[in-house]
Design an enzyme around this catalytic site. Structure first.
Site, PDB file in Angstrom:
ATOM      1  N   SER A   1      28.926  77.703 -25.902  1.00  0.00           N
ATOM      2  CA  SER A   1      30.670  78.810 -26.043  1.00  0.00           C
ATOM      3  C   SER A   1      31.234  79.474 -24.592  1.00  0.00           C
ATOM      4  CB  SER A   1      31.235  80.172 -27.144  1.00  0.00           C
ATOM      5  OG  SER A   1      32.351  80.203 -27.707  1.00  0.00           O
TER       6      SER A   1
ATOM      7  N   ASP B   1      34.038  74.305 -36.548  1.00  0.00           N
ATOM      8  CA  ASP B   1      34.113  74.783 -35.262  1.00  0.00           C
ATOM      9  C   ASP B   1      35.526  75.179 -35.307  1.00  0.00           C
ATOM     10  OD1 ASP B   1      34.536  75.886 -33.060  1.00  0.00           O
ATOM     11  OD2 ASP B   1      32.950  75.450 -32.325  1.00  0.00           O
TER      12      ASP B   1
ATOM     13  N   HIS C   1      31.041  77.327 -35.767  1.00  0.00           N
ATOM     14  CA  HIS C   1      30.880  77.853 -34.342  1.00  0.00           C
ATOM     15  C   HIS C   1      29.960  78.540 -34.266  1.00  0.00           C
ATOM     16  CE1 HIS C   1      31.909  78.508 -29.686  1.00  0.00           C
ATOM     17  NE2 HIS C   1      32.195  79.306 -30.297  1.00  0.00           N
TER      18      HIS C   1
END
EC number: 3.1.2.12
Length: 284
Positions: A152, A229, A262
């Protein structure tokens, strides 16, 4: 060990050791922690190459070490895992903890230019101070053989740091990275506050912009992205990065995975592929 560097935790895992350290960072002006997994093969006579892992928003140096399960493959391949924290801490700057996506736990791996956030220099910490600290204090690590990865915000950090320092890292990979921060809300908020209105400065920390300038790559970029995600469509924008790579023939393997989100469940599922990717580049 250097003055101020102290071991604050140690646990055995896959015949190696997770160790956690604390030190005072001259770059950031505060005490920092970082974690290292030393594979069982690591010794001063058999130095281990290093894989840096940069974590995402709200994380510390511990998330990856605790949740990813990367130690199994790292032990097999003989790679040391180094996980720094995600921002300076304890500076008590007004507003530093007001939101999850800015300030504490959200350093974005850049060097801030705005006076209020002048201590937020995670780029220099990761690229300069931490490798120097490792080479001076851990004879069992070979910091001249290094690769970088992240998730991320940390995937953004890994990609941008790699592209700007192709001489320092053998390879890069990322899970669900923020690949085009100048065009997403997370990036725009962070860059406005840390870097001001200078859009040229923003582009120096945007992988999609950087790939047009730094694309003489010796290893394929590996990116894994979960299709479930929640941040995929609006914040991560891997298709923008893919388009930019195609324009300059930069080698990219972008894998989209149906059903995955995620979280670290996603990372744990595919981390072995990433360790193998780096092991190949590090000639292990």
């Amino acid at each position: 060990m250097a003055s101020g560097l102290s071991e604050i935790g140690s646990t055995k895992m896959f015949d190696g050791y997770n160790k956690r350290y604390k030190h005072f960072s001259e770059t950031l002006g505060c005490s920092m922690t970082f974690s290292i997994y030393f594979p069982p093969s690591a010794s001063s006579s058999h130095k281990s190459p290093v894989l840096y892992w940069l974590s995402g928003l709200t994380c510390t140096d511990e998330n990856f070490i605790i949740k990813s399960g990367a130690q199994r493959a790292a032990s097999t391949h003989g790679i040391a895992l180094v996980a720094p924290d995600t921002s300076p801490r304890g500076l008590n700057v007004e507003g530093e903890a007001d939101s999850y996506d800015f300030g504490v736990g959200a350093g974005f791996y850049l060097n801030a230019t705005q006076e209020k956030w002048k201590n937020w220099r995670m780029y220099d910490y990761v690229v300069k101070e931490l490798p120097k600290l490792l080479s001076e204090n851990f004879s069992q690590l070979d910091t001249t053989k290094a690769s970088i990865s992240g998730h991320s915000m940390g995937g953004h950090g890994a990609l941008t740091i790699y592209l700007r320092n192709l001489d320092k890292y053998k390879s890069v990979s990322a899970f669900a990275p923020i690949t085009n921060p100048i065009n997403c809300a997370w990036g725009q908020k962070a860059f406005t506050n840390y870097l001001g209105d200078n859009k040229a400065a923003w582009e120096e920390y945007d992988a999609t912009c950087l790939i047009s300038k730094y694309n003489n790559l010796s290893a394929t970029i590996l990116i894994d992205q979960g299709e479930n995600d929640q941040f995929y469509p609006d914040q991560l924008l891997p298709s923008k990065f893919e388009e930019a790579c195609k324009k300059v023939n930069a080698p990219l393997l972008l894998r989209l995975h149906p059903g995955y989100d995620h979280s670290y469940y996603f990372i744990a599922t595919f981390i072995e592929d990433h360790i193998s990717h780096h092991a190949q580049a590090l000639e292990l």
